[in-house]
Enzyme design. Structure first.
Site, PDB file in Angstrom:
ATOM      1  N   SER A   9      69.984  53.374  51.368  1.00 38.97           N
ATOM      2  CA  SER A   9      70.252  51.936  51.390  1.00 38.97           C
ATOM      3  C   SER A   9      70.379  51.456  52.829  1.00 38.97           C
ATOM      4  CB  SER A   9      71.539  51.613  50.625  1.00 38.97           C
ATOM      5  OG  SER A   9      71.905  50.260  50.798  1.00 38.97           O
ATOM      6  N   HIS A  10      70.158  50.168  53.033  1.00 39.01           N
ATOM      7  CA  HIS A  10      70.372  49.576  54.346  1.00 39.01           C
ATOM      8  C   HIS A  10      71.853  49.473  54.688  1.00 39.01           C
ATOM      9  CE1 HIS A  10      66.158  48.583  53.932  1.00 39.01           C
ATOM     10  NE2 HIS A  10      66.139  48.063  55.144  1.00 39.01           N
ATOM     11  N   SER A  11      72.683  49.634  53.696  1.00 46.89           N
ATOM     12  CA  SER A  11      74.130  49.528  53.885  1.00 46.89           C
ATOM     13  C   SER A  11      74.805  50.842  53.513  1.00 46.89           C
ATOM     14  CB  SER A  11      74.696  48.398  53.016  1.00 46.89           C
ATOM     15  OG  SER A  11      76.093  48.495  52.902  1.00 46.89           O
TER      16      SER A  11
END
Length: 225
Positions: A9-11
């Protein structure tokens, strides 16, 4: 050993949250997060994905789930540098629902291709010939049970996971209200609430055993008693 999962994930918080959720359904499955950049920002990291692939691989392969497009690109790059890329699959699936479905399938002892299919809510190609090879002159054994759901919240995630694991343990095609009882996503989509009478049907060599096991599971509150 089981098939492992990697959540890209980007987070970092999203990746860790998905891992936490999926692990609630399949504690024995290795699920590794690879979220955010190396500096803790929003984005993806090749090094984090590589490390997660190593951490998740217990020997049976790894299924990777990604959130946005560039996460897929990072995962594909890591796959290109992997020692055994043939044992890694990138799922075309929603990251949360796909991760939960894949984790439950992996916990049931499913193969790499079966876990990938569960994440993508598809029947694996290898499962098709069995039906085609059946002797149509000899009807497959079948069994049916109608069970009133007593769980407070019906067949929500945890009891649904127990149902999927139980159904997956038998050589039989098992359905609940007409959908595949071995598919976490399809069972959850039914939205079966408390008091609903669910119809379980099974066909195949172990149909009777499968229905008997589901009846015992229901009597135990699908693991929530």
């Amino acid at each position: 050993m089981t098939v492992g999962l990697v959540i890209v994930s980007h987070s970092a918080r999203i990746a860790e949250g998905v891992v936490e959720l999926a692990a609630q359904m399949a504690a024995a499955v290795e699920i590794a997060p690879a979220g955010g950049t190396d500096g803790g920002g929003i984005g993806t990291s090749f090094d984090k994905v590589q490390a997660a692939l190593t951490a998740a691989d217990s020997g049976d392969g790894v299924v990777v789930l990604c959130d946005l497009g560039s996460a897929v690109l990072t995962a594909e790059t890591a796959l290109d540098f992997a020692d055994d890329p043939e044992r890694i699959r990138i799922a075309d699936a929603p990251i949360v629902e796909g991760a939960v479905a894949a984790a439950v399938a992996a916990a049931s002892g499913a193969s790499l291709e079966q876990v990938l299919a569960a994440a993508q809510d598809q029947a694996p190609a290898a499962a098709q010939p069995a039906t085609e090879q059946q002797d149509l002159s000899a009807p497959a054994p079948s069994a049916v049970a109608e069970i009133e759901l007593a769980n407070q919240h019906g067949l929500h995630a945890r009891p649904a996971a127990e149902l999927v694991r139980t159904a997956s343990g038998f050589d039989a095609q098992v359905t609940v209200n007409g959908v595949d009882a071995k598919s976490m996503l399809r069972v959850l989509a039914l939205g079966l609430d408390r008091g609903t009478v669910a119809r379980f049907e099974a066909t195949g060599a172990q149909a009777t055993e499968a229905i008997a096991a589901i009846e015992l599971l229901a009597a135990d509150g699908f693991g929530e008693s």
